[in-house]
Design a protein around this motif. Structure first.
Motif, PDB file in Angstrom:
ATOM      1  N   HIS B  44       2.666   7.752   9.844  1.00  0.00           N
ATOM      2  CA  HIS B  44       1.197   8.237   9.088  1.00  0.00           C
ATOM      3  C   HIS B  44       0.286   7.530   9.495  1.00  0.00           C
ATOM      4  O   HIS B  44       0.244   6.858  10.758  1.00  0.00           O
ATOM      5  CB  HIS B  44       1.286   7.355   7.625  1.00  0.00           C
ATOM      6  CG  HIS B  44       0.978   6.057   8.171  1.00  0.00           C
ATOM      7  ND1 HIS B  44       1.924   4.929   7.737  1.00  0.00           N
ATOM      8  CD2 HIS B  44      -0.150   5.584   7.731  1.00  0.00           C
ATOM      9  CE1 HIS B  44       1.448   4.065   7.916  1.00  0.00           C
ATOM     10  NE2 HIS B  44      -0.263   3.816   7.386  1.00  0.00           N
ATOM     11  N   HIS B  46      -3.003   6.168   9.788  1.00  0.00           N
ATOM     12  CA  HIS B  46      -4.291   4.758   9.707  1.00  0.00           C
ATOM     13  C   HIS B  46      -3.714   4.446  11.083  1.00  0.00           C
ATOM     14  O   HIS B  46      -3.258   4.735  12.167  1.00  0.00           O
ATOM     15  CB  HIS B  46      -3.307   3.256   8.965  1.00  0.00           C
ATOM     16  CG  HIS B  46      -3.471   3.845   7.774  1.00  0.00           C
ATOM     17  ND1 HIS B  46      -3.268   3.906   6.754  1.00  0.00           N
ATOM     18  CD2 HIS B  46      -4.411   4.540   6.760  1.00  0.00           C
ATOM     19  CE1 HIS B  46      -3.540   3.988   5.265  1.00  0.00           C
ATOM     20  NE2 HIS B  46      -4.699   4.420   5.340  1.00  0.00           N
ATOM     21  N   HIS B  49      -1.299   2.521  13.742  1.00  0.00           N
ATOM     22  CA  HIS B  49       0.077   2.942  12.810  1.00  0.00           C
ATOM     23  C   HIS B  49       0.125   4.616  13.921  1.00  0.00           C
ATOM     24  O   HIS B  49       1.232   4.979  15.003  1.00  0.00           O
ATOM     25  CB  HIS B  49      -0.093   3.693  11.477  1.00  0.00           C
ATOM     26  CG  HIS B  49       0.720   2.645  10.964  1.00  0.00           C
ATOM     27  ND1 HIS B  49       2.340   2.174  10.802  1.00  0.00           N
ATOM     28  CD2 HIS B  49       0.174   1.453  10.688  1.00  0.00           C
ATOM     29  CE1 HIS B  49       1.908   0.686  10.358  1.00  0.00           C
ATOM     30  NE2 HIS B  49       1.593   0.581   9.648  1.00  0.00           N
ATOM     31  N   HIS B 104       2.485   6.249   0.702  1.00  0.00           N
ATOM     32  CA  HIS B 104       0.878   5.576   1.151  1.00  0.00           C
ATOM     33  C   HIS B 104       0.146   5.992   0.400  1.00  0.00           C
ATOM     34  O   HIS B 104      -0.496   5.818   0.719  1.00  0.00           O
ATOM     35  CB  HIS B 104       1.861   5.208   2.172  1.00  0.00           C
ATOM     36  CG  HIS B 104       0.883   4.260   3.024  1.00  0.00           C
ATOM     37  ND1 HIS B 104       0.295   2.897   2.511  1.00  0.00           N
ATOM     38  CD2 HIS B 104       0.456   4.312   3.945  1.00  0.00           C
ATOM     39  CE1 HIS B 104      -0.434   2.659   2.914  1.00  0.00           C
ATOM     40  NE2 HIS B 104      -0.408   3.409   4.137  1.00  0.00           N
ATOM     41  N   ASP B 132       4.675   2.528   6.293  1.00  0.00           N
ATOM     42  CA  ASP B 132       3.607   1.379   4.904  1.00  0.00           C
ATOM     43  C   ASP B 132       3.800   2.215   4.049  1.00  0.00           C
ATOM     44  O   ASP B 132       3.974   3.384   3.669  1.00  0.00           O
ATOM     45  CB  ASP B 132       2.293   1.784   5.030  1.00  0.00           C
ATOM     46  CG  ASP B 132       1.620   1.041   6.442  1.00  0.00           C
ATOM     47  OD1 ASP B 132       2.783  -0.145   6.483  1.00  0.00           O
ATOM     48  OD2 ASP B 132       0.503   0.589   6.225  1.00  0.00           O
ATOM     49  N   GLU B 355      -2.777  -1.831   8.184  1.00  0.00           N
ATOM     50  CA  GLU B 355      -3.637  -1.939   7.543  1.00  0.00           C
ATOM     51  C   GLU B 355      -4.504  -2.165   6.309  1.00  0.00           C
ATOM     52  O   GLU B 355      -5.963  -2.146   6.015  1.00  0.00           O
ATOM     53  CB  GLU B 355      -3.260  -0.510   6.902  1.00  0.00           C
ATOM     54  CG  GLU B 355      -4.302   0.519   6.450  1.00  0.00           C
ATOM     55  CD  GLU B 355      -4.121   0.771   4.564  1.00  0.00           C
ATOM     56  OE1 GLU B 355      -4.954   0.946   4.332  1.00  0.00           O
ATOM     57  OE2 GLU B 355      -2.895   0.363   4.458  1.00  0.00           O
TER      58      GLU B 355
HETATM   59 ZN   LIG Z   1      -1.526   2.468   6.714  1.00  0.00          ZN
END
Ligand SMILES: [Zn+2]
Lengths: 537, 369
Positions: B44, B46, B49, B104, B132, B355
């Motif tokens: 994802h 974030h 990541h 997530h 996540d 995160e």
């Molecule tokens: Zn995340």
């Protein structure tokens, strides 16, 4: 319990004093006298008679949740508050209890004091069963001995005064001294015509810290009384109208009756006329100056029964240095000027040497006072007190608008540069961060631990230190992390005493962090010998 | 199914991230690498990541928009629909990769991996890397701004553990949003601007979706605003927002709810809203110390990560016999799973804290340890 838990949350979720006051006043206005009394009792910092040991609650938590102990410990390390950890771990928080605070107090709190462990377990399990998670949390706080929700007794006083439309000073006078979680007590505090009882201490007037030069802010030296600032126990000596019928009482600022610890003061007070209230400092005295604070400490900690039995050969003795008079011949004289009150004090012919008035420091110029202040440490005082001769005796920390008032003009604290060697999680709002530090000084090329300190850094610094600690841990023992001896902090403290309980052989009073010395490396930190030199002063 | 120690595991922690390895000189691909890699599979978008600089990116179809916004318009991103297996080939072999919804944030994916071909003896187990993830056995879909978590059967599961302690059990999000809306209503009645701190990607949009626009105008900080078109493009319905330009702030003062990233706490930007009250939307708000630490007036317990029962549910549903734990309370969760479920468990080291760190914008116990 529902309303009280909501009150707790309301107080806890705001930093604004006005909002805390409103929340409390709303509660006191609508609560039954009994609920209000119990709430006032605990919010003022009173505790249950016998607290429930953590071990018992821990055991119950393991049993009910079925979790392994190490996992409960790991959870606690992240929450930083045991009461809250339990509340977060317990299963099945239901709809919550509708019982009143009084019912919960009588059913699930009071009996804990007189029950054996098996009965206590049953009481606690029953209470948990009916409560939701928030109620359980507040309940745990109550039975473990303290709400600690950022409310002081004086705020409770103001809230009750607001709720019942009374003068805060009257509520304060009625609430000083003994508190009872009973409707009778609450009604005595809030009733319109409760007779003012002289045996209760009056609110203490408190000084503000003077940071600037007195000549810049206080004006003419001649209008100010200067006295040495003693490092003892602030106390109010109350001699009732009929001292033979009602014995004198000695109250500390924490509104604790400390008379039993200092029987010689009570004995000397019998020579005073009835209806006298003095404000002063209880001190150990040695020759012509106060004894080290440790002397007073041993007396405070001693059991009441043995307090009077001082060894005959000890030349040190306990004294009360009176600096103000609040009642004279039964009349409240707090409203007259300090000049007049000092005249009354002189007129009273205090029973010296045990009870004597403080001597004004006669130095006539601010410059002269400033240089005399530099001798404070040898005199074993904290600096000077400056009080306007034309001022009245106020309440608490209120600042009069007329330029009068009391100021403490303290000498700087003793300071040393020390090395951070260990760290532990803080609790409460700092849970999860390493904020409790242990510091060491050099001795024969090795670091010797000598003090723990918490506060003093900015949030930003705390986060940086926390981050550093995580990356520089050399060993972990339970919640404690030993770190690389690299960071240097300037610590301040109020005094140093020889101590056999400390590895360093010395104990410091009120250690705190003054500054993170990022400019210094560990080998530039101070030696233990420097601390020993300070102790000898 | 014990793994024969002679063949290297298909997925392992390497210096730059999680490496997918079938025995070649270089890994076949990296998952969420923090150093530029020839091929990066992104769970994802974030910040902890997804990093810029890799030659090629692979992600889920609904995640492409936000990833492109964050990696820059020149980044080479190839996306695949959830549940559609595709092939990733290298000199030493080939692997089948499938994305499944992780629940997530928008586009977040679990990555399922199987070896298809390899020159050397290879790990024949099915792996799932959750990234996540958020899963609730109770709620139909706890997060309306992204696809619901889908359990995936596997032999080895790599799971996150941001909230891997039994203290974390999320309250019903509907109740939390009701409280947040009531708090807003009360602040507006007292002429105060409500500020809710929420991480810019995912949490902010989820909070937005939970607000009641009938109470007053909703403002968003610029960092959040830039991602809203990506959500709209994926068909996520969000209420109307006012952009917090200097001029617009006047109209928001005293009445609005403003969503902002946690970093702005204490900034002049915040002060321009006049009298304010602050809240934070994060799972950590369950813990009193975390609320009080930053002196938030209110805490909204909304998390995009699975709580303790959620994590246990994911492990159970996967049927995995071997579980690697990463990001957060990895040691306690791994130890608990080994002790009570008899699973083979291991801790996967990460360079970066989760995160969730950014959610609270403060340091965090147990993470990065
Ligand atoms: Zn995340």
């Amino acid at each position: 319990m529902r309303a009280f838990t909501e009150l707790y949350d309301a107080i806890d979720s705001t930093t604004a004093t006005s909002e805390k006051l409103t929340a409390m006043a709303d509660y006191f206005e609508s609560a039954s006298p009994n609920d209000a009394a119990i709430a006032a009792y605990f919010l003022s910092g009173q505790r249950v008679l016998r607290t429930v040991p953590t071990k018992l609650l821990y055991g119950l938590t393991l049993e009910i949740t079925g979790l392994p102990g190490w996992l409960v410990d790991a959870s606690y390390a992240q929450v930083g508050d045991f009461s809250e950890t339990i509340a977060l771990l317990l299963p099945d928080p239901g709809k919550g209890s509708d019982a009143s605070l009084t019912e919960i107090y009588e059913r699930s709190i009071v009996p804990l004091a007189t029950s054996d462990d098996a009965a206590r377990r049953a009481i606690i399990l029953d209470a948990w069963r009916e409560m939701d998670a928030r109620q359980r949390y507040v309940y745990q706080k109550l039975i473990r001995g303290g709400l600690r929700v950022g409310v002081q007794k004086k705020m409770v006083v103001r809230a009750i005064a607001m709720a019942h439309d009374l003068e805060p000073a009257i509520v304060a006078a009625r609430m000083s001294g003994r508190m009872d979680p009973t409707p009778e007590w609450y009604e005595s505090v809030t009733s319109e015509d409760a007779g003012e009882d002289i045996a209760r201490p009056l609110p203490f007037y408190l000084a503000h810290q003077l940071d600037d030069k007195p000549e810049d802010t206080l004006g003419n030296r001649g209008e100010w009384l200067a006295e040495w600032k003693y490092d003892g126990i602030r106390a109010q000596l109350i001699v009732p109208h009929d001292p033979h019928h009602n014995p004198p009482m000695l109250w500390s600022r924490g509104e604790e009756d400390v008379g039993e610890q200092f029987p010689e003061i009570l004995a000397a007070a019998r020579a005073l006329p009835g209806g006298t209230v003095l404000d002063g400092e209880v001190l150990g005295w040695e020759g012509d100056r106060p004894a080290p604070f440790a002397f007073l400490q041993t007396r405070l900690n001693r059991k009441a029964k043995t307090a009077g039995q001082l060894p005959m050969f000890d030349e040190r003795r306990i004294v009360l240095r009176a600096f103000d008079v609040l009642r004279f011949e039964g009349k409240d004289v707090r409203g007259v000027t300090l000049r007049e009150r000092r005249n009354i004090l002189a007129y009273l012919e205090l029973p010296a040497p045990t009870i004597a008035a403080t001597k004004p420091v006669e130095e006539t110029t601010w410059e002269g006072l400033a240089s005399l202040r530099e001798t404070s440490r040898e005199r074993r005082v904290e600096g000077l007190m400056l009080k306007h001769m034309g001022g009245v005796y106020g309440i608490g920390r209120t600042k009069p608008g007329d330029g009068t008032g009391w100021w403490k003009w303290k000498i700087g604290p003793m300071t040393l540069d020390a090395v951070l060697v260990m760290a532990q999680h803080g609790s409460g709002r700092r849970a999860g961060l390493y904020t409790d530090y242990t510091f060491a000084l050099w001795h024969d090329g090795e670091l010797v631990n000598f003090a723990k300190a918490y506060s003093g850094l900015t949030n930003e610094e705390i986060e940086r230190v926390d981050n550093w600690i995580r990356r520089n841990t050399v060993r972990r023992a339970g919640p404690v992390r030993e770190v690389k001896p690299e960071l240097v902090f300037e610590l301040g403290f109020e005094g140093v005493q020889v101590s056999t309980r400390h590895k360093s052989g010395l104990a410091v009073r009120f250690p705190r962090i003054l500054k993170w010395r990022e400019d210094k490396t560990a080998d530039e930190a101070d030696e233990l010998a420097s601390l020993r030199r300070l102790a000898q002063q | 199914m014990p793994h024969p120690s002679t063949t290297p595991p298909l997925v392992s922690a390497a210096p730059g991230g999680l490496a997918i390895d079938v025995g070649g000189r270089e890994p076949l691909a990296m998952i969420d690498p923090w150093r530029p890699a020839p091929l990066a599979i992104i769970t994802h978008a974030h910040a902890d990541h997804a990093y810029r600089g890799s030659e090629r990116y692979l992600c889920s179809k609904p995640g492409k928009g936000v990833l492109q916004t964050r990696m820059g318009k020149d980044a080479a991103i190839e996306s695949h629909a959830y549940g559609q297996p595709f092939r990733v080939e290298g000199e030493a072999g080939a692997v089948e990769v499938t994305f499944f919804p992780a629940g997530h944030v928008l586009g977040s994916a679990q990555v399922r991996l199987r070896v298809l071909e390899s020159k050397q003896p290879a790990d024949d187990r099915t792996w799932v890397v959750t990234g996540d993830c958020n899963f609730s056995a109770r709620e139909a879909n706890p997060n309306p701004t992204c696809a619901r978590f889908q359990p995936v059967a596997c032999d080895v599961l790599l799971i996150e553990s941001t909230f891997g302690l039994p203290i974390y059990r999320w309250p019903d999000p509907r109740e939390e949003f009701e409280k947040l809306n009531n708090w807003w209503r009360m602040n507006a009645a007292n002429g105060r601007t409500s500020i809710v701190m929420a991480y810019g990607l995912g949490k902010a949009q989820r909070v937005l979706a939970g607000l009641d626009p009938s109470i007053g105008p909703i403002g968003v900080h610029g960092a959040i605003e830039t991602l809203i078109p990506n959500y709209e493009a994926e068909g996520v319905e969000l209420p109307e927002v006012v952009h917090t330009t200097q001029k617009a702030r006047k109209g928001l003062r005293g009445v609005a709810m403003v969503i902002a990233p946690p970093g702005i706490l204490g900034s002049p930007w915040l002060r321009s809203f006049g009298s304010t009250r602050t809240s934070m939307a994060s799972g950590f708000m369950l813990v009193r110390g975390r609320r009080r630490w930053r002196s938030f007036d209110h805490g909204c317990v909304i998390s995009d990560h699975a709580d303790w029962p959620g994590l246990l549910g994911i492990v159970e549903a996967s049927g995995a016999k071997s579980v690697g734990v990463t990001h957060g309370s990895s040691e306690p969760l791994a130890r608990y799973l080994a002790q009570t479920r008899g699973l083979e468990t291991f801790v996967v080291p990460t360079r970066y804290r989760g995160e969730a760190e950014e959610e609270t914008a403060s340091n965090d116990a147990g993470e990065g340890d």
